[in-house]
Design a protein around this motif. Structure first.
Motif, PDB file in Angstrom:
ATOM      1  N   LEU A 295       9.283   9.597   1.139  1.00 17.27           N
ATOM      2  CA  LEU A 295       8.063   9.267   0.378  1.00 17.27           C
ATOM      3  C   LEU A 295       7.304   8.120   1.060  1.00 17.27           C
ATOM      4  CD1 LEU A 295       6.263   9.585  -2.150  1.00 17.27           C
ATOM      5  CD2 LEU A 295       7.815   8.034  -3.346  1.00 17.27           C
ATOM      6  N   GLU A 296       8.059   7.169   1.549  1.00 17.34           N
ATOM      7  CA  GLU A 296       7.449   6.041   2.253  1.00 17.34           C
ATOM      8  C   GLU A 296       6.626   6.544   3.452  1.00 17.34           C
ATOM      9  OE1 GLU A 296      10.386   2.977   2.683  1.00 17.34           O
ATOM     10  OE2 GLU A 296       9.056   1.762   3.909  1.00 17.34           O
ATOM     11  N   MET A 297       7.195   7.502   4.172  1.00 20.05           N
ATOM     12  CA  MET A 297       6.497   8.074   5.336  1.00 20.05           C
ATOM     13  C   MET A 297       5.230   8.810   4.911  1.00 20.05           C
ATOM     14  SD  MET A 297       7.749   7.066   8.015  1.00 20.05           S
ATOM     15  CE  MET A 297       6.608   8.044   9.014  1.00 20.05           C
ATOM     16  N   ILE A 298       5.329   9.530   3.817  1.00 18.53           N
ATOM     17  CA  ILE A 298       4.161  10.285   3.326  1.00 18.53           C
ATOM     18  C   ILE A 298       3.024   9.322   2.983  1.00 18.53           C
ATOM     19  CG2 ILE A 298       3.323  11.698   1.385  1.00 18.53           C
ATOM     20  CD1 ILE A 298       6.199  12.943   1.341  1.00 18.53           C
ATOM     21  N   LEU A 299       3.373   8.209   2.352  1.00 14.42           N
ATOM     22  CA  LEU A 299       2.355   7.216   1.981  1.00 14.42           C
ATOM     23  C   LEU A 299       1.753   6.557   3.221  1.00 14.42           C
ATOM     24  CD1 LEU A 299       4.218   5.626  -1.080  1.00 14.42           C
ATOM     25  CD2 LEU A 299       2.130   7.025  -1.166  1.00 14.42           C
ATOM     26  N   ILE A 300       2.581   6.307   4.214  1.00 14.68           N
ATOM     27  CA  ILE A 300       2.076   5.706   5.451  1.00 14.68           C
ATOM     28  C   ILE A 300       1.134   6.686   6.163  1.00 14.68           C
ATOM     29  CG2 ILE A 300       2.739   4.907   7.768  1.00 14.68           C
ATOM     30  CD1 ILE A 300       5.276   3.677   6.413  1.00 14.68           C
ATOM     31  N   GLN A 301       1.532   7.967   6.159  1.00 12.83           N
ATOM     32  CA  GLN A 301       0.667   8.973   6.795  1.00 12.83           C
ATOM     33  C   GLN A 301      -0.677   9.105   6.072  1.00 12.83           C
ATOM     34  OE1 GLN A 301       3.366  12.259   6.977  1.00 12.83           O
ATOM     35  NE2 GLN A 301       4.328  11.404   8.807  1.00 12.83           N
ATOM     36  N   ALA A 302      -0.691   8.817   4.785  1.00  6.60           N
ATOM     37  CA  ALA A 302      -1.950   8.869   4.023  1.00  6.60           C
ATOM     38  C   ALA A 302      -2.726   7.558   4.165  1.00  6.60           C
ATOM     39  CB  ALA A 302      -1.667   9.158   2.550  1.00  6.60           C
ATOM     40  N   ASP A 303      -2.277   6.698   5.109  1.00  6.85           N
ATOM     41  CA  ASP A 303      -2.939   5.438   5.433  1.00  6.85           C
ATOM     42  C   ASP A 303      -2.863   4.357   4.356  1.00  6.85           C
ATOM     43  OD1 ASP A 303      -3.982   4.526   7.896  1.00  6.85           O
ATOM     44  OD2 ASP A 303      -5.135   6.368   8.002  1.00  6.85           O
ATOM     45  N   ALA A 304      -1.855   4.436   3.506  1.00  6.88           N
ATOM     46  CA  ALA A 304      -1.669   3.374   2.516  1.00  6.88           C
ATOM     47  C   ALA A 304      -1.143   2.096   3.172  1.00  6.88           C
ATOM     48  CB  ALA A 304      -0.716   3.825   1.417  1.00  6.88           C
TER      49      ALA A 304
END
Ligand SMILES: Nc1nc2c(ncn2[C@@H]2O[C@H](COP(=O)(O)OP(=O)(O)OP(=O)(O)O)[C@@H](O)[C@H]2O)c(=O)[nH]1
Ligand SMILES: [Mg+2]
Length: 304
Positions: free
Chosen positions: A40-49
């Protein structure tokens, strides 16, 4: 279209990336545990959070996972939503139209300043607020014409001067005209400027001085909005910091949230700077600007 539909449609690419990623990982792991949170952390980083926000959002769930081994989907989504809202706590732009309000639209090149200035003008003009635009980007010939075209289309008067003239002189003219015509909202489009170019930053200060001086007697309120382009990703954080050091920003506007999966940048810039988001640009059309609504934004991003 409701505001929620507008956000949902505008953010559809980010929503797809976050929702699909979330559901895919949940399905493949079959459990909401520490491995799930890493993904989930990676998904958020990929969404530029941004790394900081991604860590913050997942750590708050991680604590409970450490104690109990796993949590359920409802808990993950509720906690994410609560923590995202806490980051995004917003202060909507609700000026007092008893007096003149002057909005400076600032930012680096190409972020969407001129389009956003026109969109804000159209929004208030439609509500019956006496509105005016000023073309203080005297640097680019096309910039003045661009604003005039928007002004004609939306019935908002545009104050301008010739190419190469002093932008502070345009501000002066616009302030005189706004006071004479009892305008309540004057929106000033400015040239793209890099925060590391002192002469452009000095020019901005001069415009501010003129607006403050000419507006003092009329009790004018000055608002500084910084326009950030969502497609620039984490660089938006650096721009917001740099502009806020030179001039005190009252609000952030993130444009081009549509058409890419980088909507998480909204979380990153607000978390980093503490400056509220006031508008979201969700398309190229004159109506594609929404007052920023944290709840709608978060609901547009997360899975149902
Ligand atoms: N998809 C999308 N495009 C946008 C949005 N806002 C602005 N644009 C587009 O971005 C491009 C640049 O917009 P401008 O308003 O000219 O940007 P600017 O900051 O004034 O540019 P400079 O004056 O050159 O610094 C244009 O093609 C706009 O139509 C938005 O919210 N979504
Ligand atoms: Mg422009």
């Amino acid at each position: 279209m409701s505001l929620f539909d507008k956000f949902k449609e505008g953010l559809s690419k980010t929503r797809l990336a976050v929702t699909e990623g979330f559901n895919r990982v949940a399905a493949s792991l079959g459990v909401y545990d520490e491995d799930f949170l890493d993904e989930l952390e990676m998904i958020l980083i990929q969404a530029d959070a941004g790394v900081q926000v991604a860590t913050k959002l997942t750590d708050s769930i991680r604590e409970r996972v450490r104690r109990e081994g796993k949590v359920d989907r409802g808990y993950v989504l509720e906690t994410l939503k609560r923590d995202m809202l806490e980051i995004l706590e917003t202060k909507p732009f609700q000026p007092d139209f008893k007096q003149l309000n002057v909005v400076f639209v600032l930012g680096v090149n190409g972020t969407g300043k001129t389009t956003t200035a026109a969109k804000i003008a159209a929004l208030y003009q439609r509500q019956g607020i006496k509105t005016m635009l000023a073309a203080a980007d005297t640097f680019r010939a096309a910039a003045i014409e661009q604003l005039q075209t928007w002004g004609e289309r939306t019935n908002v008067p545009v104050i301008s001067n010739t190419l190469g003239s002093d932008p502070a002189a345009v501000v002066f003219d616009a302030m005189q005209s706004a006071k004479a015509r009892n305008v309540k909202l004057l929106i000033i489009d400015t040239a793209g400027r890099l925060h590391n170019k002192p002469n452009l930053m000095n020019e901005m200060e001069k415009m501010h001085r003129v607006a403050a001086r000419e507006g003092e007697e009329a009790g004018a309120v000055i608002h500084n909005f910084l326009v950030l382009d969502a497609t620039t990703g984490q660089n938006a954080v650096i721009q917001a910091r740099a502009f806020n050091e030179v001039t005190s920003l009252d609000g952030l506007i993130i444009t081009k949230l549509d058409g890419n999966a980088k909507g998480g940048i909204a979380l990153a810039v607000v978390d980093d700077t503490g400056i509220p988001l006031v508008y979201a640009g969700l398309g190229e059309g004159i109506d594609d600007l929404a007052p920023f609504d944290a709840e709608l934004f978060v609901d547009s991003l997360l899975p149902d």
